[in-house]
Write a protein that holds these residues in place. Sequence first.
Motif, PDB file in Angstrom:
ATOM      1  N   VAL A 164       0.836  -1.201   0.000  1.00 17.37           N
ATOM      2  CA  VAL A 164       0.000   0.000   0.000  1.00 17.37           C
ATOM      3  C   VAL A 164       0.872   1.253   0.000  1.00 17.37           C
ATOM      4  O   VAL A 164       0.585   2.225  -0.715  1.00 17.37           O
ATOM      5  CB  VAL A 164      -0.974  -0.008   1.205  1.00 17.37           C
ATOM      6  N   GLY A 165       1.941   1.254   0.763  1.00 17.59           N
ATOM      7  CA  GLY A 165       2.866   2.391   0.758  1.00 17.59           C
ATOM      8  C   GLY A 165       3.492   2.612  -0.604  1.00 17.59           C
ATOM      9  O   GLY A 165       3.660   3.753  -1.055  1.00 17.59           O
ATOM     10  N   GLU A 166       3.812   1.521  -1.273  1.00 18.10           N
ATOM     11  CA  GLU A 166       4.360   1.618  -2.635  1.00 18.10           C
ATOM     12  C   GLU A 166       3.339   2.257  -3.573  1.00 18.10           C
ATOM     13  O   GLU A 166       3.675   3.137  -4.369  1.00 18.10           O
ATOM     14  CB  GLU A 166       4.727   0.216  -3.114  1.00 18.10           C
ATOM     15  N   ARG A 167       2.097   1.832  -3.477  1.00 19.49           N
ATOM     16  CA  ARG A 167       1.041   2.382  -4.337  1.00 19.49           C
ATOM     17  C   ARG A 167       0.807   3.862  -4.029  1.00 19.49           C
ATOM     18  O   ARG A 167       0.673   4.679  -4.940  1.00 19.49           O
ATOM     19  CB  ARG A 167      -0.245   1.598  -4.145  1.00 19.49           C
ATOM     20  N   LEU A 168       0.765   4.220  -2.745  1.00 16.63           N
ATOM     21  CA  LEU A 168       0.568   5.626  -2.370  1.00 16.63           C
ATOM     22  C   LEU A 168       1.717   6.500  -2.846  1.00 16.63           C
ATOM     23  O   LEU A 168       1.507   7.628  -3.304  1.00 16.63           O
ATOM     24  CB  LEU A 168       0.396   5.745  -0.858  1.00 16.63           C
TER      25      LEU A 168
END
Length: 113
Positions: free
Chosen positions: A101-105
Motif C-alpha cells: 500500500v505504501g508503494e502504491r501511495l
Amino acid sequence: MLQQVALVLTVVTVVTCLAYLARSVFAGRVFGPGNSRLVGTAGIVGLVGFAVVPFFGNMGANAAFAQISDGTFDNVVMAIQPFPFILAAFAVALITTVFVVGERLQRDAEGLV
C-alpha cells in the motif's frame, strides 16, 4: 542434518533480505517494488523455516530412536502449536500489505508533485 541446513538457509535468507531492506531504507527508498518483495520473501521464508526446522528435528530424532531400537520403537508423535504460526502469518501479511500500500501511495503521490 537437514534440520541444521534448513535453519542456516532460513536465517541466512531472512537476514540477507532484511539487510538489503535496511540498506534501501537508509538510502531513502522506503516503499518500492523491491522492498515489498524483500519483505514478502523474508516473511514467507521465515514462516516456512519456522515450520520445517522442528519437523526435520523430529525426523532425525525418530531415525535415531529407530537405529537404537533396531526398528522396534516407532515414535511418530509430533505436537504442533498452531497459534504461533497463525500469529506470525498475520504479522507477515500485515507488514507485506503495509509495504504494498505504501508503494502504491508513493507512486500515486509522485504523479501529483
